[in-house]
Design an enzyme around this catalytic site. Structure first.
Site, PDB file in Angstrom:
ATOM      1  N   LYS A  67       0.820  -1.214   0.000  1.00 24.29           N
ATOM      2  CA  LYS A  67       0.000   0.000   0.000  1.00 24.29           C
ATOM      3  C   LYS A  67       0.854   1.264   0.000  1.00 24.29           C
ATOM      4  O   LYS A  67       0.564   2.218  -0.720  1.00 24.29           O
ATOM      5  CB  LYS A  67      -0.943   0.020   1.205  1.00 24.29           C
ATOM      6  CG  LYS A  67      -2.147  -0.874   1.106  1.00 24.29           C
ATOM      7  CD  LYS A  67      -3.215  -0.500   2.098  1.00 24.29           C
ATOM      8  CE  LYS A  67      -2.704  -0.271   3.506  1.00 24.29           C
ATOM      9  NZ  LYS A  67      -2.077  -1.464   4.108  1.00 24.29           N
ATOM     10  N   THR A  69       3.956   1.621  -0.994  1.00 26.17           N
ATOM     11  CA  THR A  69       4.647   1.723  -2.279  1.00 26.17           C
ATOM     12  C   THR A  69       3.711   2.288  -3.343  1.00 26.17           C
ATOM     13  O   THR A  69       4.094   3.168  -4.134  1.00 26.17           O
ATOM     14  CB  THR A  69       5.181   0.348  -2.709  1.00 26.17           C
ATOM     15  OG1 THR A  69       6.008  -0.179  -1.667  1.00 26.17           O
ATOM     16  CG2 THR A  69       5.980   0.438  -3.991  1.00 26.17           C
ATOM     17  N   ARG A 101       1.873   8.043   7.566  1.00 25.86           N
ATOM     18  CA  ARG A 101       2.246   7.729   8.951  1.00 25.86           C
ATOM     19  C   ARG A 101       3.751   7.530   9.081  1.00 25.86           C
ATOM     20  O   ARG A 101       4.426   7.158   8.129  1.00 25.86           O
ATOM     21  CB  ARG A 101       1.549   6.454   9.433  1.00 25.86           C
ATOM     22  CG  ARG A 101       0.048   6.577   9.580  1.00 25.86           C
ATOM     23  CD  ARG A 101      -0.563   5.258   9.974  1.00 25.86           C
ATOM     24  NE  ARG A 101      -0.337   4.239   8.952  1.00 25.86           N
ATOM     25  CZ  ARG A 101      -0.392   2.933   9.158  1.00 25.86           C
ATOM     26  NH1 ARG A 101      -0.637   2.470  10.365  1.00 25.86           N
ATOM     27  NH2 ARG A 101      -0.191   2.085   8.176  1.00 25.86           N
ATOM     28  N   LYS A 112       8.381  -6.568   9.635  1.00 23.96           N
ATOM     29  CA  LYS A 112       8.324  -5.883   8.344  1.00 23.96           C
ATOM     30  C   LYS A 112       9.656  -5.381   7.831  1.00 23.96           C
ATOM     31  O   LYS A 112       9.909  -5.359   6.636  1.00 23.96           O
ATOM     32  CB  LYS A 112       7.367  -4.680   8.435  1.00 23.96           C
ATOM     33  CG  LYS A 112       5.900  -5.040   8.462  1.00 23.96           C
ATOM     34  CD  LYS A 112       5.036  -3.797   8.486  1.00 23.96           C
ATOM     35  CE  LYS A 112       5.143  -3.018   7.187  1.00 23.96           C
ATOM     36  NZ  LYS A 112       4.201  -1.886   7.140  1.00 23.96           N
ATOM     37  N   ALA A 283      -3.394   0.186  12.842  1.00 21.43           N
ATOM     38  CA  ALA A 283      -4.777   0.104  12.370  1.00 21.43           C
ATOM     39  C   ALA A 283      -5.500  -1.131  12.876  1.00 21.43           C
ATOM     40  O   ALA A 283      -6.726  -1.186  12.823  1.00 21.43           O
ATOM     41  CB  ALA A 283      -4.821   0.131  10.848  1.00 21.43           C
ATOM     42  N   PHE A 311      -3.283  -1.457   7.188  1.00 21.57           N
ATOM     43  CA  PHE A 311      -3.854  -2.783   6.987  1.00 21.57           C
ATOM     44  C   PHE A 311      -4.983  -2.748   5.955  1.00 21.57           C
ATOM     45  O   PHE A 311      -4.990  -1.908   5.066  1.00 21.57           O
ATOM     46  CB  PHE A 311      -4.274  -3.402   8.318  1.00 21.57           C
ATOM     47  CG  PHE A 311      -3.115  -3.711   9.225  1.00 21.57           C
ATOM     48  CD1 PHE A 311      -2.035  -4.456   8.764  1.00 21.57           C
ATOM     49  CD2 PHE A 311      -3.076  -3.257  10.528  1.00 21.57           C
ATOM     50  CE1 PHE A 311      -0.950  -4.740   9.580  1.00 21.57           C
ATOM     51  CE2 PHE A 311      -2.000  -3.543  11.357  1.00 21.57           C
ATOM     52  CZ  PHE A 311      -0.935  -4.286  10.878  1.00 21.57           C
ATOM     53  N   PHE A 409       3.921  -7.389  -9.401  1.00 20.74           N
ATOM     54  CA  PHE A 409       5.163  -8.037  -8.992  1.00 20.74           C
ATOM     55  C   PHE A 409       5.789  -8.684 -10.218  1.00 20.74           C
ATOM     56  O   PHE A 409       5.108  -9.028 -11.186  1.00 20.74           O
ATOM     57  CB  PHE A 409       4.905  -9.085  -7.913  1.00 20.74           C
ATOM     58  CG  PHE A 409       4.749  -8.515  -6.531  1.00 20.74           C
ATOM     59  CD1 PHE A 409       5.731  -8.727  -5.566  1.00 20.74           C
ATOM     60  CD2 PHE A 409       3.633  -7.765  -6.183  1.00 20.74           C
ATOM     61  CE1 PHE A 409       5.585  -8.201  -4.288  1.00 20.74           C
ATOM     62  CE2 PHE A 409       3.484  -7.241  -4.918  1.00 20.74           C
ATOM     63  CZ  PHE A 409       4.469  -7.457  -3.954  1.00 20.74           C
ATOM     64  N   TRP A 437       6.995  -0.289  -8.022  1.00 14.69           N
ATOM     65  CA  TRP A 437       8.292  -0.686  -7.473  1.00 14.69           C
ATOM     66  C   TRP A 437       9.377  -0.536  -8.533  1.00 14.69           C
ATOM     67  O   TRP A 437      10.435   0.020  -8.270  1.00 14.69           O
ATOM     68  CB  TRP A 437       8.253  -2.138  -6.982  1.00 14.69           C
ATOM     69  CG  TRP A 437       9.443  -2.508  -6.145  1.00 14.69           C
ATOM     70  CD1 TRP A 437       9.521  -2.520  -4.785  1.00 14.69           C
ATOM     71  CD2 TRP A 437      10.750  -2.913  -6.620  1.00 14.69           C
ATOM     72  NE1 TRP A 437      10.777  -2.892  -4.380  1.00 14.69           N
ATOM     73  CE2 TRP A 437      11.561  -3.135  -5.471  1.00 14.69           C
ATOM     74  CE3 TRP A 437      11.308  -3.086  -7.877  1.00 14.69           C
ATOM     75  CZ2 TRP A 437      12.893  -3.539  -5.566  1.00 14.69           C
ATOM     76  CZ3 TRP A 437      12.644  -3.483  -7.977  1.00 14.69           C
ATOM     77  CH2 TRP A 437      13.422  -3.707  -6.832  1.00 14.69           C
TER      78      TRP A 437
END
Length: 587
Positions: A67, A69, A101, A112, A283, A311, A409, A437
């Site tokens: 999200k 990215t 955030r 992460k 979240a 999330f 991806f 990406w």
């Protein structure tokens, strides 16, 4: 190159130059080095006209959704599309910036790693933002723990208010995952060491102090909300707030620690777009959005403001619509739901190893015909898309236009992407595949155009949104509405303790507060193993607590914790710094 190498190879623009792009006078900057600054927002008196775009997503999976990215790539893409000759009227010649955030050290060193986007869609300076940044989280931790210390000191010094130590709901804070601190006993060692009582720790981003910080509109509102935090009850059963601790209340001293932190932080994307990064409640436990101050400031500086909720749409998305945007008075003009082929296949039950490997590698590994494997993967996608469908339906119910962003991806096949785009067309859904990406803003031009087409043209009214709750609903009715309408469960059941807490909330006249559900992020239900789009389940609410400073009620469900633990192989295991000060393993 990996994320860290891409970020390291980039030379950010001086922060004063980024500020100028956002229309911020250099005199309003409080620099933190060459590439970060806090912004004195009090002197920015431009009208708040920027349209807000909310980025949310499907249910998180170990396969990754991206999200942040997508958010970073989208805001760069919007600025690129704005310069095109045939740009949609809503963005032509206009500006976009992001409000995001701050990463918490808990997830950064836990499951992460870094949380500033990835590839060519990153916020920089990446290492600084992911680590200590401008010290805001440290200030929040100190302010919260100051309140805890003042409460315990009040009891030790005579307990004039008659606080029952057994009722103190306030836990201390630490911005790090540490399961051993969930339950502690304090005050041991004799009369001079304090009054013994049971307590515990929460991660800083789950504290009410963080929620208050992110929902406050200015320093005065911050002090007011801090003073309204309920810390416990008297022996007579009456609530005690922070404003009652000490002759003038604890809120003033707490605000002293937060007076600098409350100014939002200005940084940039790899594409040079200004970004305000400020605050960071979880979240799955809290409301999951950056500060109201940052978003409202961005609305004064840009025509389009892209922000993200944590999330899935069932958590951060729902809370943004029913709590954050209401508190900040910035209803989204459009909503982006991020999905990936990988994650949707995982929602169907496909093995994670097969999902990450992709069609060609699975065929080679298992000695199977590639077309046969491709058919199986498309079939899994067809099954798992139910998760996306439910999140989209829930967001559409609010009344804002929804765009699906397919975060591409490298392992995704053309057949899979074409199937997903075709499904979106069948649902009459705006959809775009974004290679953010690999290509940053350039890879999101299609998505940016889709979002721009969903936005109202200059001068047109934004859609009128409808919230999940109606005025007059009780806290229990609001919880049931979330479970039934947003999660598609049969009902919420309450433990005996939760029932007593609901009765106390009603007695105190707090039944009109919104509800912030604390639930696993991995499922619509409170069972993290129930993937895809389960229905008819029961959600167990084990605790209900009124966060009177934040202005909402938290309902703890299932086994969700306010102090996470580290995984078996935490990201910290891969991190190091060499003799020259170069960090490795952050991504």
């Amino acid at each position: 190159m990996n994320d860290a190498q891409i970020a390291a190879a980039h030379t950010p623009a001086p922060i004063a130059e980024i500020a100028a792009r956002a229309g911020i006078d250099e005199d309003l900057l409080i620099p933190y080095g060459r590439h970060m600054a806090k912004v004195d927002v009090h002197a920015i008196d431009a009208p708040r006209t920027g349209r807000v775009v909310l980025v949310t997503g499907i249910s998180p999976t170990p396969a990754g959704e991206g999200k942040t990215t997508v958010t970073v790539g989208l805001v760069d893409g919007l600025n690129l599309v704005a310069e095109e000759e045939d740009a949609p009227a809503s963005i032509a010649g206009r500006t976009a910036m992001a409000a995001l955030r701050e990463p918490s050290l808990g997830p950064v060193f836990g499951i992460k790693g870094g949380a500033t986007g990835g590839g060519w869609s990153q916020v920089v300076p990446m290492e600084a933002v992911n680590l200590h940044f401008t010290g805001g989280f440290h200030a929040l931790t100190s302010a919260h723990n100051l309140l805890c210390a003042l409460v315990d000191n009040h009891i030790q010094q005579g307990n004039e208010l008659g606080i029952d130590p057994r009722t103190i709901t306030l836990k201390r804070a630490l911005d790090m995952n540490d399961r051993t601190l969930r339950d502690v006993v304090t005050g041991l060692g004799g009369r001079t060491q304090g009054v013994p009582r049971e307590g515990g720790f929460e991660i800083t981003v789950a504290t009410e102090t963080m929620a208050v910080f992110c929902l406050a509109r200015d320093l005065a509102d911050l002090k007011r909300r801090l003073g309204q935090i309920t810390v416990g009850s008297t022996y007579a059963g009456e609530p005690v707030t922070a404003s009652q601790i000490g002759p003038h209340g604890a809120q003033g001293a707490m605000a002293v620690l937060l007076k600098d932190a409350i100014a939002p932080n200005l940084v940039q994307t790899l594409g040079g777009t200004p970004v305000l990064v400020h605050g960071g409640p979880f979240a799955n436990i809290a409301h999951g959005a950056n500060s109201v101050i940052a978003t409202r400031t961005a609305q004064r500086l840009a025509d389009v403001v892209v922000t993200e909720a944590g999330f899935g749409a069932d958590l951060g998305g729902q809370k943004f619509m029913d709590i954050t945007s209401v508190a900040g008075q910035f209803p989204p003009a459009a909503i982006v739901v991020v999905a990936t082929v990988r994650a949707l296949k995982l929602q169907s039950g496909m093995a994670l190893a097969d999902v990450k490997a992709g069609v060609a590698k699975v065929a080679e590994r298992d000695g199977r015909d590639e077309q046969e494997v491709q058919d199986a993967h498309v079939a899994a996608l067809r099954s798992g898309v139910a998760n996306l469908a439910r999140h989209v339906e829930n967001m559409q119910a609010y009344g804002a236009p929804v765009v699906v962003a397919v975060n591409r991806f490298a392992e995704d096949t053309d057949a899979e992407l074409e199937w997903l785009e075709g499904w979106c067309r069948e649902q009459d859904l705006a959809c775009a595949v974004a290679d953010v990406w690999g290509s940053g803003g350039e890879g999101s031009r299609g998505l940016a155009r889709a979002v721009a087409r969903a936005l109202p043209a200059p001068g047109d009214d934004a859609p009128v949104l409808t919230g999940l709750w109606t005025e007059g609903m009780t806290v229990e009715e609001r919880i049931q509405a979330v479970v039934k309408r947003n999660y598609r469960g049969a009902k919420a059941e309450f433990t005996a303790a939760a029932r007593r807490q609901l009765a106390e909330i009603s007695r105190r006249g707090l039944d009109g507060l919104p509800v912030c559900m604390a639930k696993t992020q991995y499922s619509f239900s409170d069972d993290p193993t129930a993937l895809n789009a389960p229905e008819g389940f029961t959600v167990t609410v084990r605790e209900v607590s009124a966060k009177t400073g934040a202005g909402f009620v938290v309902a703890l469900t299932g086994a969700v914790m306010t102090m996470p633990g580290l995984p078996k192989s935490p990201a910290a295991d891969r991190m190091d710094v060499d003799d020259a000060g170069n960090i490795t393993g952050l991504f």
